[in-house]
Design a protein around this motif. Sequence first.
Motif, mmCIF file in Angstrom:
data_model
loop_
_atom_site.group_PDB
_atom_site.id
_atom_site.type_symbol
_atom_site.label_atom_id
_atom_site.label_comp_id
_atom_site.label_asym_id
_atom_site.label_seq_id
_atom_site.Cartn_x
_atom_site.Cartn_y
_atom_site.Cartn_z
ATOM 1 N N GLY A 176 45.899 -49.777 -27.606
ATOM 2 C CA GLY A 176 45.379 -49.552 -28.958
ATOM 3 C C GLY A 176 45.981 -48.300 -29.559
ATOM 4 O O GLY A 176 47.130 -47.940 -29.268
ATOM 5 N N ASP A 177 45.182 -47.611 -30.358
ATOM 6 C CA ASP A 177 45.663 -46.412 -31.048
ATOM 7 C C ASP A 177 46.030 -45.287 -30.089
ATOM 8 O O ASP A 177 46.769 -44.368 -30.462
ATOM 9 N N ALA A 178 45.488 -45.345 -28.862
ATOM 10 C CA ALA A 178 45.778 -44.291 -27.875
ATOM 11 C C ALA A 178 47.286 -44.181 -27.627
ATOM 12 O O ALA A 178 47.783 -43.130 -27.226
ATOM 13 N N GLY A 179 48.026 -45.279 -27.872
ATOM 14 C CA GLY A 179 49.453 -45.284 -27.596
ATOM 15 C C GLY A 179 50.320 -45.087 -28.842
ATOM 16 O O GLY A 179 51.541 -45.283 -28.793
ATOM 17 N N ARG A 180 49.705 -44.663 -29.934
ATOM 18 C CA ARG A 180 50.467 -44.423 -31.167
ATOM 19 C C ARG A 180 51.503 -43.327 -30.922
ATOM 20 O O ARG A 180 52.613 -43.368 -31.413
ATOM 21 N N ARG A 181 51.103 -42.341 -30.134
ATOM 22 C CA ARG A 181 52.035 -41.283 -29.741
ATOM 23 C C ARG A 181 52.111 -41.257 -28.216
ATOM 24 O O ARG A 181 51.129 -41.594 -27.545
ATOM 25 N N VAL A 182 53.256 -40.868 -27.693
ATOM 26 C CA VAL A 182 53.386 -40.803 -26.230
ATOM 27 C C VAL A 182 54.002 -39.465 -25.815
ATOM 28 O O VAL A 182 54.669 -38.790 -26.596
ATOM 29 N N VAL A 183 53.736 -39.138 -24.565
ATOM 30 C CA VAL A 183 54.387 -37.993 -23.925
ATOM 31 C C VAL A 183 55.311 -38.556 -22.858
ATOM 32 O O VAL A 183 54.906 -39.420 -22.077
ATOM 33 N N LEU A 184 56.560 -38.107 -22.849
ATOM 34 C CA LEU A 184 57.478 -38.458 -21.756
ATOM 35 C C LEU A 184 57.588 -37.229 -20.877
ATOM 36 O O LEU A 184 57.970 -36.148 -21.342
ATOM 37 N N GLU A 185 57.262 -37.409 -19.624
ATOM 38 C CA GLU A 185 57.074 -36.258 -18.759
ATOM 39 C C GLU A 185 57.949 -36.350 -17.526
ATOM 40 O O GLU A 185 58.157 -37.431 -16.978
ATOM 41 N N GLU A 186 58.409 -35.209 -17.106
ATOM 42 C CA GLU A 186 59.188 -35.086 -15.877
ATOM 43 C C GLU A 186 58.356 -35.596 -14.697
ATOM 44 O O GLU A 186 57.160 -35.310 -14.605
ATOM 45 N N PHE A 187 58.978 -36.333 -13.802
ATOM 46 C CA PHE A 187 58.298 -36.848 -12.614
ATOM 47 C C PHE A 187 58.202 -35.741 -11.573
ATOM 48 O O PHE A 187 59.203 -35.140 -11.199
ATOM 49 N N LEU A 188 57.008 -35.462 -11.128
ATOM 50 C CA LEU A 188 56.815 -34.440 -10.101
ATOM 51 C C LEU A 188 56.552 -35.127 -8.774
ATOM 52 O O LEU A 188 55.676 -35.987 -8.674
ATOM 53 N N ASP A 189 57.306 -34.736 -7.771
ATOM 54 C CA ASP A 189 57.204 -35.375 -6.468
ATOM 55 C C ASP A 189 56.420 -34.457 -5.540
ATOM 56 O O ASP A 189 56.934 -33.436 -5.099
ATOM 57 N N GLY A 190 55.173 -34.787 -5.293
ATOM 58 C CA GLY A 190 54.373 -33.919 -4.445
ATOM 59 C C GLY A 190 53.110 -34.624 -4.024
ATOM 60 O O GLY A 190 53.042 -35.840 -4.054
ATOM 61 N N GLU A 191 52.114 -33.846 -3.635
ATOM 62 C CA GLU A 191 50.841 -34.439 -3.240
ATOM 63 C C GLU A 191 49.771 -34.073 -4.264
ATOM 64 O O GLU A 191 49.666 -32.922 -4.681
ATOM 65 N N GLU A 192 48.980 -35.071 -4.631
ATOM 66 C CA GLU A 192 47.949 -34.839 -5.649
ATOM 67 C C GLU A 192 46.653 -34.325 -5.040
ATOM 68 O O GLU A 192 46.301 -34.684 -3.921
ATOM 69 N N ALA A 193 45.964 -33.513 -5.791
ATOM 70 C CA ALA A 193 44.619 -33.087 -5.403
ATOM 71 C C ALA A 193 43.879 -32.729 -6.671
ATOM 72 O O ALA A 193 44.491 -32.501 -7.712
ATOM 73 N N SER A 194 42.573 -32.688 -6.603
ATOM 74 C CA SER A 194 41.866 -32.223 -7.787
ATOM 75 C C SER A 194 40.911 -31.099 -7.452
ATOM 76 O O SER A 194 40.479 -30.936 -6.308
ATOM 77 N N PHE A 195 40.624 -30.335 -8.479
ATOM 78 C CA PHE A 195 39.825 -29.138 -8.337
ATOM 79 C C PHE A 195 38.853 -29.158 -9.509
ATOM 80 O O PHE A 195 39.270 -29.208 -10.659
ATOM 81 N N HIS A 196 37.557 -29.158 -9.199
ATOM 82 C CA HIS A 196 36.538 -29.135 -10.247
ATOM 83 C C HIS A 196 36.000 -27.718 -10.367
ATOM 84 O O HIS A 196 35.673 -27.101 -9.350
ATOM 85 N N VAL A 197 35.875 -27.232 -11.589
ATOM 86 C CA VAL A 197 35.233 -25.929 -11.790
ATOM 87 C C VAL A 197 34.193 -26.063 -12.901
ATOM 88 O O VAL A 197 34.404 -26.771 -13.885
ATOM 89 N N LEU A 198 33.066 -25.378 -12.720
ATOM 90 C CA LEU A 198 32.065 -25.303 -13.786
ATOM 91 C C LEU A 198 32.449 -24.131 -14.673
ATOM 92 O O LEU A 198 32.851 -23.073 -14.168
ATOM 93 N N VAL A 199 32.325 -24.323 -15.987
ATOM 94 C CA VAL A 199 32.751 -23.302 -16.932
ATOM 95 C C VAL A 199 31.663 -23.126 -17.991
ATOM 96 O O VAL A 199 31.115 -24.119 -18.484
ATOM 97 N N ASP A 200 31.356 -21.881 -18.352
ATOM 98 C CA ASP A 200 30.329 -21.648 -19.380
ATOM 99 C C ASP A 200 30.926 -21.095 -20.670
ATOM 100 O O ASP A 200 30.232 -20.509 -21.483
#
Length: 428
Positions: A176-200
């Motif tokens: 849908g409209d989400a694809g009206r614009r795109v980002v083309l991004e360099e491919f990063l070869d590594g391992e994924e992880a996520s980090f959650h932080v609470l922010v006030d």
Amino acid sequence: MKVLVVGSGGREHALTWKLAQSPHLDALYCAPGNPGTRTLARNVAIAAEDVGALRRFAREEQIDLTVVGPEAPLALGITDAFKAEGLRVFGPTQAAAQLESSKIFAKQFMLEAGIPTADAVTFDDLAAAESHIRHHGGPVVVKADGLAAGKGVTVCQNKDEALQAVRQAMQERIFGDAGRRVVLEEFLDGEEASFHVLVDGQNVVPLATSQDHKRAYDGDQGPNTGGMGAYAPAPVVSEALQQRVLSDIVMPTVGGMAARGMPYRGVLYVGLMIVEDRPYVIEFNARFGDPETQALLMLLDDDLLPLLDGAARGQLGDARVQFLPAAAVCVVMAAEGYPGAYSRGMPITGIEAAADQPNAWVFHAGTDERDGHLVTNGGRVLGVTARAAGIAEAIAEAYRAVECIQWPGRQFRRDIGRRALQHVASAK
Ligand code: AMP
Ligand code: GLY
């Protein structure tokens, strides 16, 4: 306190489960919730995106804190709408939620704030995007700018795949409209992880690290999904790396958003790619991850309610949280065909036996009740989660619980947590 949780997935069942344990809680509601949240809270039949009806409900019931699970209501401005009526919300404003709702906003912000991320170029014109791909070739990642339910990213190995991906997004508008614009991004070869932080808005409270399993099938094969399982903590993120993520990514993000007049309040989910021991941001999410949250909350040794309330009030101060010195694993059980077309209404058996396993919890995602029986009602159906002293035991306990649960066509990955095991083994 009277608390309303917005959403209906495994993440919201886990949030409800944790909040229900708070001594500060007087009443708990979940909108719209699922059969799992119904055992802990009063389910309210209002859709997560129906901001007007949610606000009316919160006002009439005098809800003290509304905790927003999914990204869609945040992008619609639920926080702004509630705030305008003096209602407190855990979750960023529409402007701050752009860190997730616009990949272009997030990328520009990161470049300006000097936050390590993949190099990228933005296009709103198909011909220009195609020409860029023809000149550069190579592996490239094509990202739809807007929200696309986790499906707007295509990792392309070559020019042809990239050309196809930009055409599908920009011309065929498969997102849908989400694809009206795109980002083309360099491919990063590594391992994924996520980090959650609470922010006030200013202060930060780091939660545990975790790792999702985005692909549908074992060995990270097959199409991307919302997430087929998760574990926490993620041993790939060492203590030193965590400090680096905080100083090089999280603090400049929080400071930069405040400086731009969009202070960030809520949970910031930093999706990382670790390349040769250096962290890069591949995405921000403006809410808790699903299924990462199921694993994270299993390890949290503190009352969640004052933390979420403190973040929403802008008063986290120097709060810190305790995590159990343990590991947690969540295995997602999905309907046959997911993430493609799938059927609903399959009768589910064995949940009680699964939940009776020591240290196992079954979080509902896509379930429903029909004539007193539990049936499947979504792609990701259940998040079977276990906690144990170490990752190997947590994996074994989660799968022991999974094996108790049956329905025709159930599917799940059998290798959730294997990466963590490899890290633990190589560290010995
Ligand atoms: P996102 O929705 O941005 O998290 O992207 C979905 C998935 O695409 C991520 O979980 C990664 O596996 C992959 N991905 C995104 N950006 C990159 C990148 N720059 N390099 C390599 N893989 C990526
Ligand atoms: N599990 C990935 C996400 O919540 O975005």
